[in-house]
Every structure is written in C-alpha cells, then in structure tokens.
Design a protein around this motif. Structure first.
Motif, PDB file in Angstrom:
ATOM      1  N   ASP A  55      46.510 -29.646 -21.272  1.00 40.47           N
ATOM      2  CA  ASP A  55      46.907 -29.490 -22.678  1.00 40.47           C
ATOM      3  C   ASP A  55      47.930 -30.517 -23.140  1.00 40.47           C
ATOM      4  O   ASP A  55      48.053 -30.760 -24.335  1.00 40.47           O
ATOM      5  CB  ASP A  55      47.471 -28.081 -22.911  1.00 40.47           C
ATOM      6  CG  ASP A  55      46.376 -27.045 -22.928  1.00 40.47           C
ATOM      7  OD1 ASP A  55      45.295 -27.348 -23.445  1.00 40.47           O
ATOM      8  OD2 ASP A  55      46.602 -25.930 -22.421  1.00 40.47           O
ATOM      9  N   ARG A  96      46.657 -17.474 -26.247  1.00 43.24           N
ATOM     10  CA  ARG A  96      46.823 -18.859 -25.842  1.00 43.24           C
ATOM     11  C   ARG A  96      48.243 -19.350 -26.057  1.00 43.24           C
ATOM     12  O   ARG A  96      48.676 -20.292 -25.423  1.00 43.24           O
ATOM     13  CB  ARG A  96      45.856 -19.749 -26.619  1.00 43.24           C
ATOM     14  CG  ARG A  96      45.944 -21.164 -26.115  1.00 43.24           C
ATOM     15  CD  ARG A  96      44.713 -21.986 -26.199  1.00 43.24           C
ATOM     16  NE  ARG A  96      43.511 -21.331 -25.831  1.00 43.24           N
ATOM     17  CZ  ARG A  96      42.406 -21.386 -26.545  1.00 43.24           C
ATOM     18  NH1 ARG A  96      42.385 -22.062 -27.659  1.00 43.24           N
ATOM     19  NH2 ARG A  96      41.319 -20.783 -26.150  1.00 43.24           N
ATOM     20  N   ARG A 108      44.695 -25.698 -17.306  1.00 44.85           N
ATOM     21  CA  ARG A 108      44.198 -24.419 -17.816  1.00 44.85           C
ATOM     22  C   ARG A 108      42.683 -24.358 -17.652  1.00 44.85           C
ATOM     23  O   ARG A 108      41.971 -25.294 -17.988  1.00 44.85           O
ATOM     24  CB  ARG A 108      44.571 -24.298 -19.294  1.00 44.85           C
ATOM     25  CG  ARG A 108      44.066 -23.073 -19.990  1.00 44.85           C
ATOM     26  CD  ARG A 108      44.670 -22.972 -21.373  1.00 44.85           C
ATOM     27  NE  ARG A 108      44.402 -24.102 -22.219  1.00 44.85           N
ATOM     28  CZ  ARG A 108      43.434 -24.152 -23.124  1.00 44.85           C
ATOM     29  NH1 ARG A 108      42.636 -23.140 -23.294  1.00 44.85           N
ATOM     30  NH2 ARG A 108      43.279 -25.220 -23.867  1.00 44.85           N
ATOM     31  N   THR A 163      49.218 -27.908 -17.706  1.00 42.51           N
ATOM     32  CA  THR A 163      49.870 -29.185 -17.434  1.00 42.51           C
ATOM     33  C   THR A 163      49.012 -29.950 -16.438  1.00 42.51           C
ATOM     34  O   THR A 163      47.986 -29.457 -15.985  1.00 42.51           O
ATOM     35  CB  THR A 163      51.278 -28.963 -16.848  1.00 42.51           C
ATOM     36  OG1 THR A 163      51.147 -28.269 -15.608  1.00 42.51           O
ATOM     37  CG2 THR A 163      52.143 -28.182 -17.802  1.00 42.51           C
ATOM     38  N   SER A 199      45.656 -33.392 -23.833  1.00 40.04           N
ATOM     39  CA  SER A 199      44.445 -32.906 -24.516  1.00 40.04           C
ATOM     40  C   SER A 199      43.176 -33.510 -23.927  1.00 40.04           C
ATOM     41  O   SER A 199      42.290 -33.962 -24.652  1.00 40.04           O
ATOM     42  CB  SER A 199      44.510 -33.197 -26.014  1.00 40.04           C
ATOM     43  OG  SER A 199      45.616 -32.559 -26.577  1.00 40.04           O
ATOM     44  N   LYS A 224      50.023 -22.648 -21.299  1.00 39.00           N
ATOM     45  CA  LYS A 224      49.711 -24.056 -21.525  1.00 39.00           C
ATOM     46  C   LYS A 224      49.342 -24.679 -20.196  1.00 39.00           C
ATOM     47  O   LYS A 224      49.902 -24.352 -19.167  1.00 39.00           O
ATOM     48  CB  LYS A 224      50.916 -24.805 -22.104  1.00 39.00           C
ATOM     49  CG  LYS A 224      51.365 -24.319 -23.454  1.00 39.00           C
ATOM     50  CD  LYS A 224      50.412 -24.719 -24.523  1.00 39.00           C
ATOM     51  CE  LYS A 224      50.924 -24.229 -25.867  1.00 39.00           C
ATOM     52  NZ  LYS A 224      49.894 -24.071 -26.822  1.00 39.00           N
TER      53      LYS A 224
END
Length: 135
Positions: A60, A32, A43, A38, A63, A36
C-alpha cells in the motif's frame, strides 16, 4: 468515512434507504482503515464472486500489486470443474503462498474485505497458511 461496527449495523437496520452496495462499501472502508500493507508485511486482498475467487498481495505504500492469483489461472482451472468450491480456494491459497515465498514474502496482513471469514474465504486463508506464509 470511517464508521464503527455498531454504527454500520444501526444504519443497516434503521435506515431502509441504505442500499446494499453502499453498506458493503462502508463496511469495507471501515475495515480497511485499520490495516495497511508495507513492503515487509504486504496486504492480501480477497475478492469473491459467485463463480470465482481472486486474491492479490499489495504493497500500500507504493500502491503496487506484488502477486495476483485467481481460480481462472491455468494451473488451477484444469485441476477443478469450477472455481466456486472451497477446494478451489484452498488450492489457490497454496499456489499464492508458493508464489509469495519465491519473492521472499513470509508475513502478510489478511484483508478479507466485506466478506465474512467463513467458507471460501477461510479455505483460502488456510491454504495460504499451509503453504508457509504467516498472518
């Protein structure tokens, strides 16, 4: 803790005190660290249990989970006997692609987690690709 693949294999082979759960965690974290999600390219995270498979599309940076889908969803569960087949994974991947195209998500990063790209994980990825989403 970010380890290379060689170090992980050496730890697994030489250190018999390394428990399988700890090895799985180390492997997932090392994988991981290289990817990442965006907002432009979120993801796709996959979790596979013995009975079902779960996937979610994650941004990410903020979050946030944008889309989630599993073989326990009503549309998929009524079509199949159980959720542990490759056909169920492929069907779920196609549904996930349909949901992501509704939200204008056309490109994603595939995060297979600690699982090998084989069997149900590969069937899920093929279903998402068949639905029109690019990796």
């Amino acid at each position: 803790m970010k380890f290379s693949k060689k170090v992980l294999l050496r730890l697994k082979n030489k250190n018999k005190k390394l428990k399988p759960a700890k090895y799985k965690l180390l492997k997932r974290n090392s994988l991981r660290g290289s990817m990442k999600g965006t907002l432009e390219r979120p993801r796709l995270s996959v979790y596979r249990s013995n009975e079902n498979i779960y996937a979610q599309i994650i941004d990410d940076i903020t979050s946030n989970t944008l889309i989630s889908c599993s073989t326990l969803d009503r549309d998929i569960k009524f079509d199949l006997k159980n959720g542990r087949t490759c056909n169920a994974s492929r069907l779920m991947g196609q549904k996930l692609a349909k949901l992501s195209l509704r939200q204008n998500i056309t490109k994603i990063v595939f995060d297979r987690g600690p699982y090998l790209y084989h069997g149900r994980i590969k069937a899920l990825a093929d279903g998402v690709r068949d639905g029109g989403v690019e990796f």
